[in-house]
Design an enzyme around this catalytic site. Structure first.
Site, PDB file in Angstrom:
ATOM      1  N   CYS A   2       0.828  -1.202   0.000  1.00  0.00           N
ATOM      2  CA  CYS A   2       0.000   0.000   0.000  1.00  0.00           C
ATOM      3  C   CYS A   2       0.870   1.263   0.000  1.00  0.00           C
ATOM      4  O   CYS A   2       1.994   1.250   0.509  1.00  0.00           O
ATOM      5  CB  CYS A   2      -0.864   0.047   1.247  1.00  0.00           C
ATOM      6  SG  CYS A   2      -1.924  -1.382   1.428  1.00  0.00           S
ATOM      7  N   ARG A  27       5.036   0.609  -6.051  1.00  0.00           N
ATOM      8  CA  ARG A  27       4.915  -0.282  -4.898  1.00  0.00           C
ATOM      9  C   ARG A  27       3.942  -1.427  -5.163  1.00  0.00           C
ATOM     10  O   ARG A  27       3.924  -2.404  -4.428  1.00  0.00           O
ATOM     11  CB  ARG A  27       4.443   0.527  -3.671  1.00  0.00           C
ATOM     12  CG  ARG A  27       5.428   1.581  -3.245  1.00  0.00           C
ATOM     13  CD  ARG A  27       4.809   2.544  -2.270  1.00  0.00           C
ATOM     14  NE  ARG A  27       4.523   1.957  -0.968  1.00  0.00           N
ATOM     15  CZ  ARG A  27       5.396   1.867   0.013  1.00  0.00           C
ATOM     16  NH1 ARG A  27       6.611   2.325  -0.147  1.00  0.00           N
ATOM     17  NH2 ARG A  27       5.061   1.327   1.162  1.00  0.00           N
ATOM     18  N   TRP A  75      -2.902  -2.531  -1.680  1.00  0.00           N
ATOM     19  CA  TRP A  75      -2.465  -3.855  -2.132  1.00  0.00           C
ATOM     20  C   TRP A  75      -3.152  -4.833  -1.185  1.00  0.00           C
ATOM     21  O   TRP A  75      -2.815  -4.920   0.001  1.00  0.00           O
ATOM     22  CB  TRP A  75      -0.955  -3.943  -2.009  1.00  0.00           C
ATOM     23  CG  TRP A  75      -0.334  -5.115  -2.682  1.00  0.00           C
ATOM     24  CD1 TRP A  75      -0.184  -5.306  -4.027  1.00  0.00           C
ATOM     25  CD2 TRP A  75       0.232  -6.269  -2.066  1.00  0.00           C
ATOM     26  NE1 TRP A  75       0.449  -6.495  -4.273  1.00  0.00           N
ATOM     27  CE2 TRP A  75       0.722  -7.106  -3.095  1.00  0.00           C
ATOM     28  CE3 TRP A  75       0.397  -6.672  -0.741  1.00  0.00           C
ATOM     29  CZ2 TRP A  75       1.345  -8.325  -2.841  1.00  0.00           C
ATOM     30  CZ3 TRP A  75       1.014  -7.883  -0.497  1.00  0.00           C
ATOM     31  CH2 TRP A  75       1.478  -8.693  -1.533  1.00  0.00           C
ATOM     32  N   ASN A  99      -1.332   1.532   5.758  1.00  0.00           N
ATOM     33  CA  ASN A  99      -0.419   0.569   5.134  1.00  0.00           C
ATOM     34  C   ASN A  99       0.024  -0.387   6.236  1.00  0.00           C
ATOM     35  O   ASN A  99       0.364   0.049   7.324  1.00  0.00           O
ATOM     36  CB  ASN A  99       0.795   1.322   4.557  1.00  0.00           C
ATOM     37  CG  ASN A  99       1.885   0.389   4.069  1.00  0.00           C
ATOM     38  OD1 ASN A  99       1.640  -0.793   3.808  1.00  0.00           O
ATOM     39  ND2 ASN A  99       3.084   0.905   3.950  1.00  0.00           N
ATOM     40  N   GLY A 100       0.004  -1.689   5.955  1.00  0.00           N
ATOM     41  CA  GLY A 100       0.459  -2.657   6.953  1.00  0.00           C
ATOM     42  C   GLY A 100      -0.658  -3.610   7.351  1.00  0.00           C
ATOM     43  O   GLY A 100      -1.647  -3.751   6.629  1.00  0.00           O
ATOM     44  N   GLU A 480      18.751 -16.098 -10.291  1.00  0.00           N
ATOM     45  CA  GLU A 480      18.285 -14.735 -10.497  1.00  0.00           C
ATOM     46  C   GLU A 480      17.664 -14.582 -11.891  1.00  0.00           C
ATOM     47  O   GLU A 480      16.626 -13.941 -12.058  1.00  0.00           O
ATOM     48  CB  GLU A 480      19.442 -13.744 -10.278  1.00  0.00           C
ATOM     49  CG  GLU A 480      19.112 -12.294 -10.534  1.00  0.00           C
ATOM     50  CD  GLU A 480      17.928 -11.762  -9.760  1.00  0.00           C
ATOM     51  OE1 GLU A 480      17.410 -12.439  -8.861  1.00  0.00           O
ATOM     52  OE2 GLU A 480      17.478 -10.650 -10.083  1.00  0.00           O
ATOM     53  N   LYS A 484      13.806 -13.425 -12.536  1.00  0.00           N
ATOM     54  CA  LYS A 484      13.526 -12.227 -13.332  1.00  0.00           C
ATOM     55  C   LYS A 484      12.506 -12.549 -14.427  1.00  0.00           C
ATOM     56  O   LYS A 484      11.546 -11.829 -14.637  1.00  0.00           O
ATOM     57  CB  LYS A 484      14.844 -11.729 -13.937  1.00  0.00           C
ATOM     58  CG  LYS A 484      15.032 -10.305 -14.097  1.00  0.00           C
ATOM     59  CD  LYS A 484      15.363  -9.507 -12.859  1.00  0.00           C
ATOM     60  CE  LYS A 484      14.685  -9.909 -11.598  1.00  0.00           C
ATOM     61  NZ  LYS A 484      15.049  -9.259 -10.395  1.00  0.00           N
ATOM     62  N   GLU A 487       8.920 -13.286 -12.937  1.00  0.00           N
ATOM     63  CA  GLU A 487       8.129 -12.205 -12.352  1.00  0.00           C
ATOM     64  C   GLU A 487       7.600 -11.220 -13.387  1.00  0.00           C
ATOM     65  O   GLU A 487       6.520 -10.668 -13.191  1.00  0.00           O
ATOM     66  CB  GLU A 487       8.869 -11.490 -11.214  1.00  0.00           C
ATOM     67  CG  GLU A 487      10.108 -10.748 -11.584  1.00  0.00           C
ATOM     68  CD  GLU A 487      10.734 -10.036 -10.362  1.00  0.00           C
ATOM     69  OE1 GLU A 487      11.941  -9.849 -10.367  1.00  0.00           O
ATOM     70  OE2 GLU A 487      10.002  -9.661  -9.426  1.00  0.00           O
ATOM     71  N   HIS A 503      19.058 -36.226 -12.176  1.00  0.00           N
ATOM     72  CA  HIS A 503      18.478 -36.894 -11.009  1.00  0.00           C
ATOM     73  C   HIS A 503      16.958 -36.726 -10.980  1.00  0.00           C
ATOM     74  O   HIS A 503      16.342 -36.878  -9.928  1.00  0.00           O
ATOM     75  CB  HIS A 503      19.140 -36.379  -9.732  1.00  0.00           C
ATOM     76  CG  HIS A 503      20.599 -36.670  -9.692  1.00  0.00           C
ATOM     77  ND1 HIS A 503      21.104 -37.930  -9.440  1.00  0.00           N
ATOM     78  CD2 HIS A 503      21.673 -35.883  -9.950  1.00  0.00           C
ATOM     79  CE1 HIS A 503      22.431 -37.912  -9.525  1.00  0.00           C
ATOM     80  NE2 HIS A 503      22.796 -36.674  -9.839  1.00  0.00           N
ATOM     81  N   LYS A 604       6.599  -3.765  -4.791  1.00  0.00           N
ATOM     82  CA  LYS A 604       8.026  -3.423  -4.740  1.00  0.00           C
ATOM     83  C   LYS A 604       8.597  -3.677  -3.357  1.00  0.00           C
ATOM     84  O   LYS A 604       9.702  -4.157  -3.208  1.00  0.00           O
ATOM     85  CB  LYS A 604       8.214  -1.951  -5.118  1.00  0.00           C
ATOM     86  CG  LYS A 604       9.666  -1.484  -5.116  1.00  0.00           C
ATOM     87  CD  LYS A 604      10.466  -2.162  -6.209  1.00  0.00           C
ATOM     88  CE  LYS A 604      11.934  -1.789  -6.200  1.00  0.00           C
ATOM     89  NZ  LYS A 604      12.731  -2.755  -6.983  1.00  0.00           N
TER      90      LYS A 604
HETATM   91  O1  M6R Z   1      13.458  -4.841  -0.794  1.00  0.00           O
HETATM   92  P1  M6R Z   1      14.055  -6.207  -0.726  1.00  0.00           P
HETATM   93  O2  M6R Z   1      15.357  -6.314  -1.447  1.00  0.00           O
HETATM   94  O3  M6R Z   1      14.195  -6.724   0.681  1.00  0.00           O
HETATM   95  O4  M6R Z   1      13.049  -7.148  -1.468  1.00  0.00           O
HETATM   96  C1  M6R Z   1      13.233  -8.524  -1.512  1.00  0.00           C
HETATM   97  C2  M6R Z   1      12.382  -9.143  -2.591  1.00  0.00           C
HETATM   98  O5  M6R Z   1      11.034  -8.891  -2.348  1.00  0.00           O
HETATM   99  C3  M6R Z   1      12.750  -8.602  -3.982  1.00  0.00           C
HETATM  100  O6  M6R Z   1      14.089  -8.804  -4.275  1.00  0.00           O
HETATM  101  C4  M6R Z   1      11.878  -9.286  -5.068  1.00  0.00           C
HETATM  102  O7  M6R Z   1      12.235 -10.621  -5.181  1.00  0.00           O
HETATM  103  C5  M6R Z   1      12.050  -8.523  -6.377  1.00  0.00           C
HETATM  104  N1  M6R Z   1      10.774  -8.231  -6.952  1.00  0.00           N
HETATM  105  C6  M6R Z   1      12.809  -9.283  -7.393  1.00  0.00           C
HETATM  106  O8  M6R Z   1      12.937  -8.593  -8.577  1.00  0.00           O
END
Ligand code: M6R
Length: 609
Positions: A2, A27, A75, A99-100, A480, A484, A487, A503, A604
């Site tokens: 949020c 966000r 959110w 938020n939270g 990674e 990427k 997502e 395996h 985010k």
């Molecule tokens: O803000 P942070 O680095 O702690 O966030 C961790 C993950 O939520 C963040 O890296 C997430 O996996 C990204 N969307 C990846 O691109």
């Protein structure tokens, strides 16, 4: 996650709120709303969907006309995304944005229902609005304070009391909130970019502090309602840095910013050709004593930790355990007094990472935070702190933050190895010099691989599923690459240690399962190549990311597409080899018509568990 904004001042409040919310879109959100005082009444407009929907609703229902108000992008956590669950939420005399998460909202709701209160939404937020209204005694600060004593959880709140049409109130516990001050106007926001278009000056609200905002004054009290003075901060980001600067999306802009981000991060931490982390609270003397290291993080930041593990173990011979923060914090991990726990986080607000850090601290570990967002919770609470100086990362998919996390991991590993005397000063200088060349290597990869990746991405859009394979550092990197792609393109993918394929997982391979192989480490390239041959002979199309030296030695037809990156110091190869993986993910998403900056279901900054 949020986003909260609020405004008091001479401007058109609805316009300010909507434009500030636009700056928080990164966000992630699924509904939006605003509430503004109009002729001493609170007028609320809110709706499910994007800010475009809110703007449309505002134009059909009539724009709230006033100078004091609060706004929100939601959110969904409690209750589906819907008009009624959108914020702001109100009691008879109070309207709030939140938020939270309120952990004890069910208990509070039961109590309020027993007192004859009725609820319109499924949210935990409405419970706080009703509780504020229930407890309201004519004094907003006392009322907020008494509610703080009852609610549990993490939250940031923007609050309007009907009896006080010239001001707004704000409070936070765990969730971030800043208070901005301009000339005759004041703001609240979940993050600095929301207010940068109006002012650079802001206060960081601390836990349980309450802010009162009027047009010409901002005042603060602590949890005992005692007035407090706070330090005014000035944002050193410029608006341009937070805007797209001519690129179609933030994600590709941030990929292009990586050479600069690495330079900005490492150069101030190098002195006389050696790492110098003293300003971050890290000295050779301190490092000497660490015998065990745990790296705790989530998502991309955890993948940076995986690379860190290989590098630290290789250079400094200190055992490193990498843990997913949400697992670590709940599983009674082994933490010895004096262990080093490294927390990596772009936002510095990830709830699981923050709590993992607190757990480690409470058990006597020394904590080192590697964080991008200045002044964030993790940055403030860690014993030692290295900022990644990537600047604001707006795209949900992390790219430049990851590459700067890697850069910091290298500097730290070099320093640790020096402290442990597992490398000589001369070797350390050689490695630092090699690290200093990486911004150019990244630049070269961007300049020379983007078009090819763009083309290959057109071949990936039809896939339902992909495999990423690699060994050792290349495996850490594959993780990674896979995340990427998943997502932003919504194509399923997994990363596998290449040697583990036979395996079980190799049974999935057929002509419809492309494989992206990463091979940058000379000593194990022949092994990875033999895994490539195995998948290729089962029909898979193979995209190989490898060094130019490896590419030259390849037999004809080993891979369908080869993306070459220049051969650098091998330990540092993840820094340049991640770039084609990021670009492939970006263009695959774009080719599929997805918005790579705001992937569905993602936020985010994940400030809830
Ligand atoms: O803000 P942070 O680095 O702690 O966030 C961790 C993950 O939520 C963040 O890296 C997430 O996996 C990204 N969307 C990846 O691109």
């Amino acid at each position: 996650m949020c986003g909260i904004v609020g405004y008091v001042g001479p401007r058109d409040c609805s316009d300010v709120l909507v434009s500030a919310l636009e700056k928080l879109e990164y966000r992630g959100y699924d509904s939006a709303g605003i509430a503004v005082f109009e002729d001493n009444e609170i007028k609320t407009v809110k709706t499910k969907g994007k800010l475009e929907n809110l703007k449309e609703k505002i134009s059909t229902e009539g724009k709230p006309d006033g100078h004091v108000g609060i706004g929100h992008t939601r959110w969904a956590t409690h209750g589906e995304p819907s008009d009624v669950n959108s914020h702001p939420h109100s009691g008879a005399r109070v309207t709030i944005v939140h938020n939270g998460i309120i952990e004890n909202y069910l208990e509070l709701k039961e109590f309020l229902v027993s007192q004859g209160r009725t609820f319109l939404s499924d949210t935990d937020t409405e419970v706080v609005a009703q509780l504020l209204d229930y407890k309201y005694n004519g004094d907003p600060l006392e009322t907020i304070d008494s509610v703080l004593a009852e609610v549990k959880g993490s939250f940031a709140l923007g609050i309007m009391f009907k009896d006080f049409p010239d001001r707004i109130f704000a409070v936070r516990r765990e969730s971030p909130l800043i208070v901005g001050v301009g000339d005759g106007e004041s703001f609240i926001a979940s993050d600095v970019p929301a207010i940068l278009q109006y002012t650079r000056d802001y206060y960081l609200l601390e836990h349980d502090e309450i802010a009162t905002l009027a047009a010409d004054s901002v005042t603060f009290v602590d949890e005992h309602l005692q007035p407090i003075e706070k330090e005014l901060k000035t944002a050193d980001w410029d608006m341009e840095a937070a805007e797209k600067g001519g690129y179609a999306h933030y994600m590709i802009k941030e990929i292009h910013e990586q050479p600069t981000a690495i330079k900005t991060t490492i150069i101030p931490r190098i002195r006389d050709g050696l790492p110098c982390l003293e300003e971050c609270g890290i000295t050779l003397d301190k490092l000497k004593d660490f015998k065990n290291i745990t790296i705790v993080a989530c998502g991309t930041a955890m993948h940076a930790g995986m690379v860190g593990k290989y590098v630290i173990e290789d250079l400094a011979r200190v055992p490193v355990n990498v843990d997913i923060a949400s697992e670590y914090r709940y599983r009674n991990p082994i933490i010895n007094k004096g262990d080093l726990v490294i927390i990596i986080s772009q936002s510095g607000e990830t709830a699981d990472s923050r709590e993992a850090m607190r757990l480690a601290k409470s058990r006597g570990a020394q904590t080192l935070a590697i964080v991008n967002a200045k002044g964030s919770s993790i940055a403030r609470e860690a014993d030692m702190l290295i900022y990644t100086l990537a600047g604001p990362e707006i795209a949900v998919a992390s790219t430049k933050a990851y590459i700067t996390q890697l850069s910091v991991m290298y500097l730290f590993a070099f320093e640790l190895a020096l402290a442990k005397e597992t490398i000589s000063v001369a070797e350390c200088k050689r490695l630092v010099a090699a690290l200093l060349k990486m911004p150019d290597a990244v630049e070269y990869v961007i300049d020379n691989c983007e078009e090819k990746c763009k083309y290959i991405a057109t071949k990936l859009i039809a896939a339902d599923s992909l495999l990423y394979i690699g060994r050792e550092l290349d495996y850490a990197l594959s993780m990674e690459g896979s995340l990427k792609l998943k997502e932003v393109s919504y194509i399923h993918s997994e990363s596998y240690a290449a040697g583990e394929l036979k395996h079980g997982t190799i049974s999935l391979i057929d002509k419809d399962m492309p494989v992206i192989a990463v091979a940058t480490q000379t000593d194990i390239i022949p092994k990875t190549i033999s895994n490539i041959v195995e998948v290729k002979s089962r029909g898979a199309k193979v995209i190989l990311v490898c060094t130019d030296t490896c590419a030259r030695a390849l037999d004809e037809g080993v891979a369908d597409y080869v993306i070459e990156v220049p051969h650098c110091e091998e330990l540092l190869m993840p820094i340049s080899a991640v770039v084609p993986l990021q670009i492939l993910a970006y263009y695959t998403a774009v080719n599929k018509g997805n918005d790579p900056d705001k992937p569905r279901n993602l936020a985010k900054s994940v400030t809830v568990e």
